[in-house]
Design a protein around this motif. Sequence first.
Motif, PDB file in Angstrom:
ATOM      1  N   ALA A  94       0.837  -1.207   0.000  1.00 49.12           N
ATOM      2  CA  ALA A  94       0.000   0.000   0.000  1.00 49.12           C
ATOM      3  C   ALA A  94       0.869   1.254   0.000  1.00 49.12           C
ATOM      4  O   ALA A  94       0.541   2.239  -0.670  1.00 49.12           O
ATOM      5  N   GLU A  95       1.982   1.226   0.732  1.00 52.08           N
ATOM      6  CA  GLU A  95       2.924   2.358   0.725  1.00 52.08           C
ATOM      7  C   GLU A  95       3.523   2.564  -0.666  1.00 52.08           C
ATOM      8  O   GLU A  95       3.697   3.693  -1.114  1.00 52.08           O
ATOM      9  N   MET A  96       3.839   1.455  -1.344  1.00 51.11           N
ATOM     10  CA  MET A  96       4.395   1.553  -2.699  1.00 51.11           C
ATOM     11  C   MET A  96       3.389   2.207  -3.645  1.00 51.11           C
ATOM     12  O   MET A  96       3.747   3.090  -4.433  1.00 51.11           O
ATOM     13  N   VAL A  97       2.138   1.782  -3.566  1.00 46.35           N
ATOM     14  CA  VAL A  97       1.091   2.348  -4.428  1.00 46.35           C
ATOM     15  C   VAL A  97       0.912   3.833  -4.128  1.00 46.35           C
ATOM     16  O   VAL A  97       0.806   4.650  -5.052  1.00 46.35           O
ATOM     17  N   LYS A  98       0.928   4.201  -2.857  1.00 47.00           N
ATOM     18  CA  LYS A  98       0.780   5.615  -2.488  1.00 47.00           C
ATOM     19  C   LYS A  98       1.956   6.430  -3.017  1.00 47.00           C
ATOM     20  O   LYS A  98       1.772   7.529  -3.542  1.00 47.00           O
TER      21      LYS A  98
END
Length: 155
Positions: A94-98
């Motif tokens: 999720a951090e990567m997508v953000k």
Amino acid sequence: MGTLVFNFEDLDGDNAAQALSRYFQGAGEQVVQTTVDPQIRTSSDIVYKTIDITFADGQKLTLLVKESGDIFSVLLNGKALPLKAQDDQEAAMAEMVKAMDDGRAAFQEALTKTQAVVPTTIRMAAPKVESVLKARLASLNEEIDLAKKELESDA
């Protein structure tokens, strides 16, 4: 979406690539290509494999996966991306997508500023065409001058 823990031995198969593609597509990112490098690498006594993921907007994620199946390093468009949730792979994804969403505008702007490099094997015809046209213009001007002189001599 489930916990994503990679099995180091099975990284060469399509399972890891499919799991990553499903996760990112579920998060709204379109995966164009996923490549798992079969070569085992070592850095600072850490044995790992790399997974490269290319997205439709041109951004690229590189995941470095340890023997234990944990992602220990992430590169976003070639730059290190520090992750807060290193113990929870789903939160890390999720951090990567953000990070991709937050940097998308700057990435697209940087892409527009890059100039395409024309390979040396491609030759431009414009200089040759220009010289041919100049020679044709000069010969036409000579013919016009001759025609004018002929008219003047007949008159």
